[in-house]
Design a protein around this motif. Sequence first.
Motif, PDB file in Angstrom:
ATOM      1  N   SER A   1       0.829  -1.204   0.000  1.00 32.73           N
ATOM      2  CA  SER A   1       0.000   0.000   0.000  1.00 32.73           C
ATOM      3  C   SER A   1       0.869   1.261   0.000  1.00 32.73           C
ATOM      4  O   SER A   1       0.528   2.255  -0.657  1.00 32.73           O
ATOM      5  CB  SER A   1      -0.965  -0.005   1.177  1.00 32.73           C
ATOM      6  OG  SER A   1      -0.252   0.021   2.393  1.00 32.73           O
ATOM      7  N   ALA A   2       2.016   1.233   0.699  1.00 29.63           N
ATOM      8  CA  ALA A   2       2.934   2.377   0.690  1.00 29.63           C
ATOM      9  C   ALA A   2       3.510   2.589  -0.709  1.00 29.63           C
ATOM     10  O   ALA A   2       3.634   3.726  -1.189  1.00 29.63           O
ATOM     11  CB  ALA A   2       4.041   2.168   1.710  1.00 29.63           C
ATOM     12  N   ALA A   3       3.845   1.488  -1.395  1.00 27.18           N
ATOM     13  CA  ALA A   3       4.368   1.593  -2.760  1.00 27.18           C
ATOM     14  C   ALA A   3       3.297   2.147  -3.706  1.00 27.18           C
ATOM     15  O   ALA A   3       3.581   3.003  -4.564  1.00 27.18           O
ATOM     16  CB  ALA A   3       4.857   0.236  -3.239  1.00 27.18           C
ATOM     17  N   ALA A   4       2.058   1.703  -3.550  1.00 25.53           N
ATOM     18  CA  ALA A   4       0.969   2.193  -4.402  1.00 25.53           C
ATOM     19  C   ALA A   4       0.715   3.679  -4.136  1.00 25.53           C
ATOM     20  O   ALA A   4       0.517   4.461  -5.071  1.00 25.53           O
ATOM     21  CB  ALA A   4      -0.293   1.375  -4.153  1.00 25.53           C
ATOM     22  N   LEU A   5       0.730   4.086  -2.876  1.00 24.52           N
ATOM     23  CA  LEU A   5       0.527   5.483  -2.527  1.00 24.52           C
ATOM     24  C   LEU A   5       1.660   6.356  -3.069  1.00 24.52           C
ATOM     25  O   LEU A   5       1.429   7.457  -3.573  1.00 24.52           O
ATOM     26  CB  LEU A   5       0.414   5.628  -1.008  1.00 24.52           C
ATOM     27  CG  LEU A   5       0.083   7.021  -0.486  1.00 24.52           C
ATOM     28  CD1 LEU A   5      -1.269   7.479  -1.009  1.00 24.52           C
ATOM     29  CD2 LEU A   5       0.093   7.033   1.028  1.00 24.52           C
ATOM     30  N   THR A   6       2.883   5.859  -3.011  1.00 18.04           N
ATOM     31  CA  THR A   6       4.031   6.586  -3.551  1.00 18.04           C
ATOM     32  C   THR A   6       3.895   6.752  -5.068  1.00 18.04           C
ATOM     33  O   THR A   6       4.141   7.830  -5.616  1.00 18.04           O
ATOM     34  CB  THR A   6       5.342   5.847  -3.213  1.00 18.04           C
ATOM     35  OG1 THR A   6       5.437   5.704  -1.790  1.00 18.04           O
ATOM     36  CG2 THR A   6       6.539   6.605  -3.721  1.00 18.04           C
ATOM     37  N   PHE A   7       3.500   5.686  -5.749  1.00 16.19           N
ATOM     38  CA  PHE A   7       3.318   5.749  -7.191  1.00 16.19           C
ATOM     39  C   PHE A   7       2.216   6.750  -7.557  1.00 16.19           C
ATOM     40  O   PHE A   7       2.357   7.540  -8.489  1.00 16.19           O
ATOM     41  CB  PHE A   7       2.982   4.363  -7.740  1.00 16.19           C
ATOM     42  CG  PHE A   7       2.734   4.354  -9.214  1.00 16.19           C
ATOM     43  CD1 PHE A   7       3.787   4.460 -10.113  1.00 16.19           C
ATOM     44  CD2 PHE A   7       1.447   4.249  -9.705  1.00 16.19           C
ATOM     45  CE1 PHE A   7       3.559   4.460 -11.472  1.00 16.19           C
ATOM     46  CE2 PHE A   7       1.207   4.265 -11.064  1.00 16.19           C
ATOM     47  CZ  PHE A   7       2.264   4.363 -11.953  1.00 16.19           C
ATOM     48  N   LYS A   8       1.112   6.723  -6.795  1.00 14.42           N
ATOM     49  CA  LYS A   8      -0.010   7.633  -7.052  1.00 14.42           C
ATOM     50  C   LYS A   8       0.418   9.079  -6.834  1.00 14.42           C
ATOM     51  O   LYS A   8       0.098   9.962  -7.638  1.00 14.42           O
ATOM     52  CB  LYS A   8      -1.177   7.276  -6.131  1.00 14.42           C
ATOM     53  CG  LYS A   8      -2.373   8.179  -6.291  1.00 14.42           C
ATOM     54  CD  LYS A   8      -3.468   7.810  -5.318  1.00 14.42           C
ATOM     55  CE  LYS A   8      -4.584   8.829  -5.369  1.00 14.42           C
ATOM     56  NZ  LYS A   8      -5.557   8.653  -4.311  1.00 14.42           N
ATOM     57  N   THR A   9       1.158   9.357  -5.772  1.00  5.91           N
ATOM     58  CA  THR A   9       1.629  10.707  -5.478  1.00  5.91           C
ATOM     59  C   THR A   9       2.578  11.201  -6.564  1.00  5.91           C
ATOM     60  O   THR A   9       2.496  12.349  -7.006  1.00  5.91           O
ATOM     61  CB  THR A   9       2.330  10.734  -4.104  1.00  5.91           C
ATOM     62  OG1 THR A   9       1.433  10.224  -3.110  1.00  5.91           O
ATOM     63  CG2 THR A   9       2.744  12.139  -3.730  1.00  5.91           C
ATOM     64  N   LYS A  10       3.472  10.313  -7.028  1.00  6.89           N
ATOM     65  CA  LYS A  10       4.415  10.672  -8.077  1.00  6.89           C
ATOM     66  C   LYS A  10       3.674  11.005  -9.373  1.00  6.89           C
ATOM     67  O   LYS A  10       4.001  11.972 -10.064  1.00  6.89           O
ATOM     68  CB  LYS A  10       5.399   9.535  -8.313  1.00  6.89           C
ATOM     69  CG  LYS A  10       6.411   9.838  -9.382  1.00  6.89           C
ATOM     70  CD  LYS A  10       7.307   8.661  -9.662  1.00  6.89           C
ATOM     71  CE  LYS A  10       8.210   8.986 -10.832  1.00  6.89           C
ATOM     72  NZ  LYS A  10       8.728   7.851 -11.486  1.00  6.89           N
ATOM     73  N   ARG A  11       2.670  10.224  -9.717  1.00  6.33           N
ATOM     74  CA  ARG A  11       1.896  10.450 -10.932  1.00  6.33           C
ATOM     75  C   ARG A  11       1.152  11.777 -10.867  1.00  6.33           C
ATOM     76  O   ARG A  11       1.128  12.542 -11.827  1.00  6.33           O
ATOM     77  CB  ARG A  11       0.913   9.306 -11.162  1.00  6.33           C
ATOM     78  CG  ARG A  11       0.215   9.366 -12.511  1.00  6.33           C
ATOM     79  CD  ARG A  11      -0.786   8.300 -12.606  1.00  6.33           C
ATOM     80  NE  ARG A  11      -1.563   8.319 -11.350  1.00  6.33           N
ATOM     81  CZ  ARG A  11      -2.854   8.102 -11.261  1.00  6.33           C
ATOM     82  NH1 ARG A  11      -3.527   7.771 -12.303  1.00  6.33           N
ATOM     83  NH2 ARG A  11      -3.488   8.165 -10.117  1.00  6.33           N
ATOM     84  N   GLU A  12       0.534  12.107  -9.720  1.00  7.40           N
ATOM     85  CA  GLU A  12      -0.166  13.380  -9.558  1.00  7.40           C
ATOM     86  C   GLU A  12       0.806  14.552  -9.651  1.00  7.40           C
ATOM     87  O   GLU A  12       0.492  15.586 -10.250  1.00  7.40           O
ATOM     88  CB  GLU A  12      -0.908  13.410  -8.225  1.00  7.40           C
ATOM     89  CG  GLU A  12      -2.129  12.509  -8.183  1.00  7.40           C
ATOM     90  CD  GLU A  12      -2.761  12.440  -6.808  1.00  7.40           C
ATOM     91  OE1 GLU A  12      -2.216  13.042  -5.850  1.00  7.40           O
ATOM     92  OE2 GLU A  12      -3.811  11.797  -6.667  1.00  7.40           O
ATOM     93  N   ALA A  13       1.989  14.399  -9.089  1.00  9.35           N
ATOM     94  CA  ALA A  13       3.001  15.462  -9.163  1.00  9.35           C
ATOM     95  C   ALA A  13       3.436  15.696 -10.607  1.00  9.35           C
ATOM     96  O   ALA A  13       3.621  16.838 -11.039  1.00  9.35           O
ATOM     97  CB  ALA A  13       4.201  15.115  -8.286  1.00  9.35           C
ATOM     98  N   GLU A  14       3.591  14.623 -11.379  1.00  9.67           N
ATOM     99  CA  GLU A  14       3.975  14.759 -12.780  1.00  9.67           C
ATOM    100  C   GLU A  14       2.865  15.429 -13.582  1.00  9.67           C
ATOM    101  O   GLU A  14       3.134  16.259 -14.465  1.00  9.67           O
ATOM    102  CB  GLU A  14       4.310  13.390 -13.376  1.00  9.67           C
ATOM    103  CG  GLU A  14       5.623  12.816 -12.877  1.00  9.67           C
ATOM    104  CD  GLU A  14       5.877  11.396 -13.361  1.00  9.67           C
ATOM    105  OE1 GLU A  14       4.951  10.777 -13.930  1.00  9.67           O
ATOM    106  OE2 GLU A  14       6.998  10.910 -13.148  1.00  9.67           O
ATOM    107  N   GLU A  15       1.609  15.109 -13.287  1.00  5.60           N
ATOM    108  CA  GLU A  15       0.488  15.750 -13.975  1.00  5.60           C
ATOM    109  C   GLU A  15       0.445  17.246 -13.659  1.00  5.60           C
ATOM    110  O   GLU A  15       0.224  18.077 -14.550  1.00  5.60           O
ATOM    111  CB  GLU A  15      -0.830  15.088 -13.579  1.00  5.60           C
ATOM    112  CG  GLU A  15      -1.027  13.701 -14.146  1.00  5.60           C
ATOM    113  CD  GLU A  15      -2.275  13.021 -13.614  1.00  5.60           C
ATOM    114  OE1 GLU A  15      -2.967  13.613 -12.750  1.00  5.60           O
ATOM    115  OE2 GLU A  15      -2.561  11.897 -14.058  1.00  5.60           O
TER     116      GLU A  15
END
Length: 130
Positions: free
Chosen positions: A15-29
């Motif tokens: 879940s921490a890895a998924a949350l990190t990936f989601k945060t990174k994707r939102e930051a890139e957007e």
Amino acid sequence: MFRTSDIVLIAVMVSAAALTFKTKREAEEQLAAVHKIQAQIRYEEDTIDLLKADWSLLTQPSRLQKLAEIYKSQLELEPVSARQIIGLDDLPAKPLTIEDLSSERLGGMADSSGKESMGNDPVVTGGIVQ
């Protein structure tokens, strides 16, 4: 086999890895949106600079003087004289109405001042036929 604590630990890591990936994707957007807005700002600033350059070219005194000479010589236009300007004392005290004008002055139009219908003719208001 796996103990319960191991399963909970693996679930927390996933879940921490998924949350990190989601945060990174939102930051890139959001970064892409910022770049798009900055590009639009640069485009608008370039457009403003171009319009300022055009304006300074169009308002050069030498160009305006040349246009005035062309209009005077080729089109035979003359500058406005002081006799063409009406003073405040020359204006009528109140606006004239249709009844104030004689029918001879309007070519007989004062007789039919809108009190009766004009038949099937279209009504013209402001240049638009209704």
